[in-house]
Design a protein around this motif. Sequence first.
Motif, PDB file in Angstrom:
ATOM      1  N   VAL A 138       3.844   0.649 -11.304  1.00  0.00           N
ATOM      2  CA  VAL A 138       3.461  -0.404 -10.375  1.00  0.00           C
ATOM      3  C   VAL A 138       2.544   0.189  -9.308  1.00  0.00           C
ATOM      4  N   GLU A 139       1.469  -0.530  -9.020  1.00  0.00           N
ATOM      5  CA  GLU A 139       0.479  -0.043  -8.061  1.00  0.00           C
ATOM      6  C   GLU A 139       0.008  -1.207  -7.207  1.00  0.00           C
ATOM      7  N   LEU A 140       0.031  -1.028  -5.893  1.00  0.00           N
ATOM      8  CA  LEU A 140      -0.456  -2.047  -4.975  1.00  0.00           C
ATOM      9  C   LEU A 140      -1.423  -1.403  -3.987  1.00  0.00           C
ATOM     10  N   PHE A 141      -2.496  -2.113  -3.704  1.00  0.00           N
ATOM     11  CA  PHE A 141      -3.430  -1.691  -2.665  1.00  0.00           C
ATOM     12  C   PHE A 141      -3.183  -2.544  -1.429  1.00  0.00           C
ATOM     13  N   ALA A 142      -3.332  -1.948  -0.255  1.00  0.00           N
ATOM     14  CA  ALA A 142      -3.131  -2.674   0.997  1.00  0.00           C
ATOM     15  C   ALA A 142      -4.339  -2.490   1.905  1.00  0.00           C
ATOM     16  N   ASP A 143      -4.864  -3.604   2.346  1.00  0.00           N
ATOM     17  CA  ASP A 143      -5.947  -3.666   3.329  1.00  0.00           C
ATOM     18  C   ASP A 143      -5.273  -3.718   4.699  1.00  0.00           C
ATOM     19  N   VAL A 144      -5.498  -2.669   5.528  1.00  0.00           N
ATOM     20  CA  VAL A 144      -4.773  -2.531   6.791  1.00  0.00           C
ATOM     21  C   VAL A 144      -5.742  -2.264   7.945  1.00  0.00           C
ATOM     22  N   ASP A 145      -5.237  -2.326   9.155  1.00  0.00           N
ATOM     23  CA  ASP A 145      -6.040  -2.069  10.356  1.00  0.00           C
ATOM     24  C   ASP A 145      -6.389  -0.585  10.431  1.00  0.00           C
ATOM     25  N   GLY A 146      -7.683  -0.271  10.385  1.00  0.00           N
ATOM     26  CA  GLY A 146      -8.106   1.115  10.379  1.00  0.00           C
ATOM     27  C   GLY A 146      -7.848   1.843  11.681  1.00  0.00           C
ATOM     28  N   SER A 147      -7.732   1.133  12.798  1.00  0.00           N
ATOM     29  CA  SER A 147      -7.534   1.785  14.091  1.00  0.00           C
ATOM     30  C   SER A 147      -6.139   2.382  14.238  1.00  0.00           C
ATOM     31  N   VAL A 148      -5.203   1.944  13.403  1.00  0.00           N
ATOM     32  CA  VAL A 148      -3.838   2.474  13.471  1.00  0.00           C
ATOM     33  C   VAL A 148      -3.439   3.099  12.138  1.00  0.00           C
ATOM     34  N   LEU A 149      -4.437   3.526  11.362  1.00  0.00           N
ATOM     35  CA  LEU A 149      -4.170   3.992  10.003  1.00  0.00           C
ATOM     36  C   LEU A 149      -3.197   5.158   9.966  1.00  0.00           C
ATOM     37  N   ASP A 150      -3.406   6.166  10.778  1.00  0.00           N
ATOM     38  CA  ASP A 150      -2.561   7.362  10.732  1.00  0.00           C
ATOM     39  C   ASP A 150      -1.112   7.043  11.078  1.00  0.00           C
ATOM     40  N   GLU A 151      -0.905   6.271  12.123  1.00  0.00           N
ATOM     41  CA  GLU A 151       0.477   5.965  12.502  1.00  0.00           C
ATOM     42  C   GLU A 151       1.120   4.991  11.520  1.00  0.00           C
ATOM     43  N   LEU A 152       0.306   4.103  10.935  1.00  0.00           N
ATOM     44  CA  LEU A 152       0.843   3.210   9.907  1.00  0.00           C
ATOM     45  C   LEU A 152       1.351   4.016   8.717  1.00  0.00           C
ATOM     46  N   LEU A 153       0.556   4.987   8.257  1.00  0.00           N
ATOM     47  CA  LEU A 153       0.986   5.842   7.143  1.00  0.00           C
ATOM     48  C   LEU A 153       2.251   6.608   7.509  1.00  0.00           C
ATOM     49  N   ALA A 154       2.303   7.136   8.734  1.00  0.00           N
ATOM     50  CA  ALA A 154       3.482   7.890   9.174  1.00  0.00           C
ATOM     51  C   ALA A 154       4.719   6.999   9.212  1.00  0.00           C
ATOM     52  N   THR A 155       4.537   5.728   9.628  1.00  0.00           N
ATOM     53  CA  THR A 155       5.671   4.801   9.697  1.00  0.00           C
ATOM     54  C   THR A 155       6.218   4.498   8.315  1.00  0.00           C
ATOM     55  N   PHE A 156       5.341   4.213   7.362  1.00  0.00           N
ATOM     56  CA  PHE A 156       5.805   3.936   6.003  1.00  0.00           C
ATOM     57  C   PHE A 156       6.474   5.160   5.389  1.00  0.00           C
ATOM     58  N   LYS A 157       5.942   6.335   5.640  1.00  0.00           N
ATOM     59  CA  LYS A 157       6.537   7.553   5.085  1.00  0.00           C
ATOM     60  C   LYS A 157       7.884   7.855   5.726  1.00  0.00           C
ATOM     61  N   LYS A 158       8.049   7.439   6.974  1.00  0.00           N
ATOM     62  CA  LYS A 158       9.351   7.609   7.632  1.00  0.00           C
ATOM     63  C   LYS A 158      10.413   6.764   6.944  1.00  0.00           C
ATOM     64  N   TYR A 159      10.042   5.581   6.510  1.00  0.00           N
ATOM     65  CA  TYR A 159      10.991   4.693   5.841  1.00  0.00           C
ATOM     66  C   TYR A 159      11.208   5.065   4.371  1.00  0.00           C
ATOM     67  N   ARG A 160      10.363   5.905   3.825  1.00  0.00           N
ATOM     68  CA  ARG A 160      10.408   6.168   2.384  1.00  0.00           C
ATOM     69  C   ARG A 160      11.703   6.847   1.953  1.00  0.00           C
ATOM     70  N   LEU A 161      12.176   7.821   2.702  1.00  0.00           N
ATOM     71  CA  LEU A 161      13.399   8.575   2.387  1.00  0.00           C
ATOM     72  C   LEU A 161      13.350   9.066   0.939  1.00  0.00           C
ATOM     73  N   ARG A 162      14.269   8.597   0.094  1.00  0.00           N
ATOM     74  CA  ARG A 162      14.313   9.068  -1.295  1.00  0.00           C
ATOM     75  C   ARG A 162      13.669   8.093  -2.279  1.00  0.00           C
ATOM     76  N   SER A 163      13.030   7.082  -1.771  1.00  0.00           N
ATOM     77  CA  SER A 163      12.388   6.114  -2.664  1.00  0.00           C
ATOM     78  C   SER A 163      11.263   6.779  -3.452  1.00  0.00           C
ATOM     79  N   LYS A 164      11.169   6.412  -4.706  1.00  0.00           N
ATOM     80  CA  LYS A 164      10.125   6.973  -5.568  1.00  0.00           C
ATOM     81  C   LYS A 164       8.854   6.142  -5.427  1.00  0.00           C
ATOM     82  N   VAL A 165       8.150   6.391  -4.338  1.00  0.00           N
ATOM     83  CA  VAL A 165       6.918   5.670  -4.054  1.00  0.00           C
ATOM     84  C   VAL A 165       5.938   6.628  -3.379  1.00  0.00           C
TER      85      VAL A 165
END
Length: 396
Positions: A128-155
């Motif tokens: 499964v693959e999804l692309f997301a169009d997001v706000d570029g001005s907060v890109l780094d913190e957005l990526l960090a936030t999603f990775k914080k929630y990832r934990l052991r999820s295989k994503v």
Amino acid sequence: MHRFKPTIRLYHRRTLHHQSHTDLSSSGPLASALKSRAVIRFSGPDTIKFLQGLLTNDVRKFCESVGERNSTVPTPNMPAVTVPPMYAALLTPQGRFLYDLFLYRPPIDDEKLESKGSGSGSDTGREVELFADVDGSVLDELLATFKKYRLRSKVNIENVAEDFSCWQRYGNLSESASSEEEPEAASVGWGAAVDRSAESASRGDKHGWQWFKDPRLECLGFRGVFPSDTTPPLVEADKETDERNYLLWRLEKGVAEGSTEIPKGEAIPLEYNLVGLNAISFDKGCYVGQELVARTHHRGVIRKRLLPLRFLNDNGKEVEQKVAPGSEVTVTASSKKAGTVTTALGCRGMGLLRLDEALSGALTIHGQEYVKVEAFRPKWWPSEWLQEYQQHSTVA
């Protein structure tokens, strides 16, 4: 409540710093590369489950086997079946807005046509693959936030902003984007001629790119993610225009986008009309910040909403570049605060205002009493929003 004929004026790309503009509403179809946006990619077996527990919309729809069939006429310019994109938001645990996302699912192998356009290709069992169009001005913190929630999820969560770009097609398009009125954009966006990039995708390459109806509102036009090294189909050379024109188009509709226009960590999603923009599902179950959103929707009355604004002088003529975001809007008769301007460009803006003051009296900018403010209800608003406000006002 004031009504007027919109006269949005066009900022030209080649005269960006010279305030040269014409009437945007009569300029025909326009397209803008959204340089304020960036693209990230989610992939892996837990992608849907991971996003389902975080976002406000029902991401499980990307797993449904039946999508929108593009055409009854097979062509190598497109996948046989497409899944419409989705608009969603990530909230704080307290239910405040953080980030918005436009989610796209690329066509999988068994949905693509073979090179002759006569049948589907083979299924290679891709993840499964999804692309997301997001706000570029907060890109780094957005990526960090999603990775914080990832934990052991295989994503896997990847920044692919250098490889892909976000585009919007808008302006004087057909009132209804049916296949009869605008077959190219409504179905695939590749046009009648064979596009080699699309043909490549139909033969089994990784991606087939196309325009989609904006998942928020039909009046916003079409949106898509495209490889950065190509110009999207249906973008005429003289119709590619500055992104500020897309902002003007949204200002007239009263639609905010991104974590600046929708203040990150502060905005209440329902006050910024995310329900009407198809960003929230009330049937999906739990997600981060759901409790406040559900309680407000089912029990509360929305007293403040984001509204389109027009800035005028004492003679009723539009005034340019006089109002900045953060300016306080007051009731002229009482000097009582009605709300705040959230976004402004030229003579247009948006503001988060109390409905009882915004739609019933004269407004001005605090400290700039010579600037009058005209707030109005967008045509796309559901009628029940105003009915709820009127019923509450009568009871009060």
